[in-house]
Design a protein around this motif. Structure first.
Motif, PDB file in Angstrom:
ATOM      1  N   GLY A 267       6.315  -4.114   2.683  1.00  0.00           N
ATOM      2  CA  GLY A 267       5.779  -4.571   3.969  1.00  0.00           C
ATOM      3  C   GLY A 267       5.561  -6.065   3.987  1.00  0.00           C
ATOM      4  N   LEU A 268       5.002  -6.600   2.902  1.00  0.00           N
ATOM      5  CA  LEU A 268       4.796  -8.050   2.818  1.00  0.00           C
ATOM      6  C   LEU A 268       6.126  -8.790   2.814  1.00  0.00           C
ATOM      7  N   LEU A 269       7.129  -8.201   2.142  1.00  0.00           N
ATOM      8  CA  LEU A 269       8.457  -8.814   2.121  1.00  0.00           C
ATOM      9  C   LEU A 269       9.062  -8.841   3.523  1.00  0.00           C
ATOM     10  N   ALA A 270       8.937  -7.716   4.228  1.00  0.00           N
ATOM     11  CA  ALA A 270       9.477  -7.638   5.585  1.00  0.00           C
ATOM     12  C   ALA A 270       8.759  -8.587   6.528  1.00  0.00           C
ATOM     13  N   LEU A 271       7.431  -8.683   6.372  1.00  0.00           N
ATOM     14  CA  LEU A 271       6.659  -9.592   7.209  1.00  0.00           C
ATOM     15  C   LEU A 271       7.094 -11.042   6.975  1.00  0.00           C
ATOM     16  N   SER A 272       7.286 -11.398   5.718  1.00  0.00           N
ATOM     17  CA  SER A 272       7.695 -12.770   5.390  1.00  0.00           C
ATOM     18  C   SER A 272       9.066 -13.089   5.980  1.00  0.00           C
TER      19      SER A 272
END
Length: 309
Positions: A267-272
């Motif tokens: 999720g953090l990767l996708a958000l970034s």
């Protein structure tokens, strides 16, 4: 979450629980004797901790108080409310107390509520209890507006760092803790100043302690709080962010790695990626005057949606 203490011998009903009260003292000389005199017979020991008080509150209590339960401790230097409380915790546990209550010396906390505060611990359904001044409408109406708004903001961000989503009023210093929990806490790492109560919640979550809010009204008279809530918000916010990251790392990666841990990373990767794509498209659109395509907008939005889901 089950209390670690529910099945322990200390809370099995075999014998009466020994209760101690710790009162950190700094600038409360005018109130301290009244606070001590209001502490009921359910308490067996009272530790007044003079935190290098400029009013010499400890000496004043030693000379004027004849309550045999009182023991005065002196900090050689000012350590803050947390440092004074921790000194009291250590002594109370060393002396064999089963439950330790932390009570401020300014008169805002009514000692008659101690039996209510410690009841969940005695009954084995909580390891740590704290007062919640926001439960009763009458108490909220009496709270100064600045303190009300500041505490509401601090309560919101404290939920993230502590992991206790059902607690409120984290700066409330009217607390009780079982000695078995104190023995497992890294007291040398707990914040010594006004972040003490909030940092305690973070430390309690790390050891999986059960924390419970107890609705208790506060009293407001001529006492003055040394804590400026709004000035403390920036400092508290930074410390809450630090504790949030630590809690997530400790609980979801160091101690365990589950589907939730993997989902959080993805999720953090996708958000970034979504933020980078969206920001790049926006800058390009501003420079060239060409509106970003609907596909680009949807791509950035979908990445952010996926990150938050």
């Amino acid at each position: 979450m089950k209390s670690h203490l529910k099945d322990s011998e200390a809370l099995s009903g075999n014998g009466r629980q020994s209760v101690a009260v710790v009162i950190p003292c700094y600038g409360v000389r005018n109130h301290i004797l009244g606070v001590i005199s209001a502490i009921g017979p359910e308490v067996q020991a009272i530790y007044v901790v003079d935190d290098a008080c400029f009013e010499q509150t400890g000496r004043y209590v030693s000379e004027k108080c004849d309550d045999s339960r009182v023991r005065v401790l002196f900090n050689g230097e000012n350590r803050g409310v947390g440092g004074a409380t921790i000194a009291g915790y250590r002594q109370a546990v060393s002396d064999g107390a089963d439950i330790v209550v932390k009570l401020d010396g300014d008169g805002q906390m009514d000692p008659k509520h101690i039996p209510i505060l410690i009841s969940p611990i005695i009954n084995g359904i909580a390891d740590y209890t704290k007062g919640n001044r926001f439960y009763y409408l009458e108490g909220v109406q009496q709270m100064p507006l600045v303190r009300l708004l500041g505490n509401a903001a601090l309560s919101f961000i404290a939920k993230f760092s502590s992991g206790y989503w059902d607690i409120f009023d984290p700066t409330n210093g009217f607390t009780a803790v079982h000695s078995k929990v104190v023995e497992h806490l890294p007291l040398e790492k707990v914040d010594n100043r006004y972040f003490f109560e909030s940092d305690m919640l973070f430390r309690l979550n790390i050891i999986r302690a059960v924390v419970m809010d107890v609705p208790l009204p506060a009293r407001y008279a001529d006492e003055k709080s040394n804590l400026n809530v709004f000035r403390s918000i920036p400092e508290f916010a930074c410390k809450h962010v630090r504790n949030t990251l630590k809690r997530i790392f400790y609980n979801y990666y160091l101690r365990d790695f589950s589907a939730m841990s993997l989902g959080l990373l993805l999720g953090l990767l996708a958000l970034s990626i979504g933020m980078i794509v969206g920001s790049t498209a926006w800058v390009t659109s501003v420079r060239t005057g060409v509106v970003a395509t609907s596909g680009t907008v949807m791509l950035a939005a979908l990445r952010r949606w996926w990150a938050s889901s």
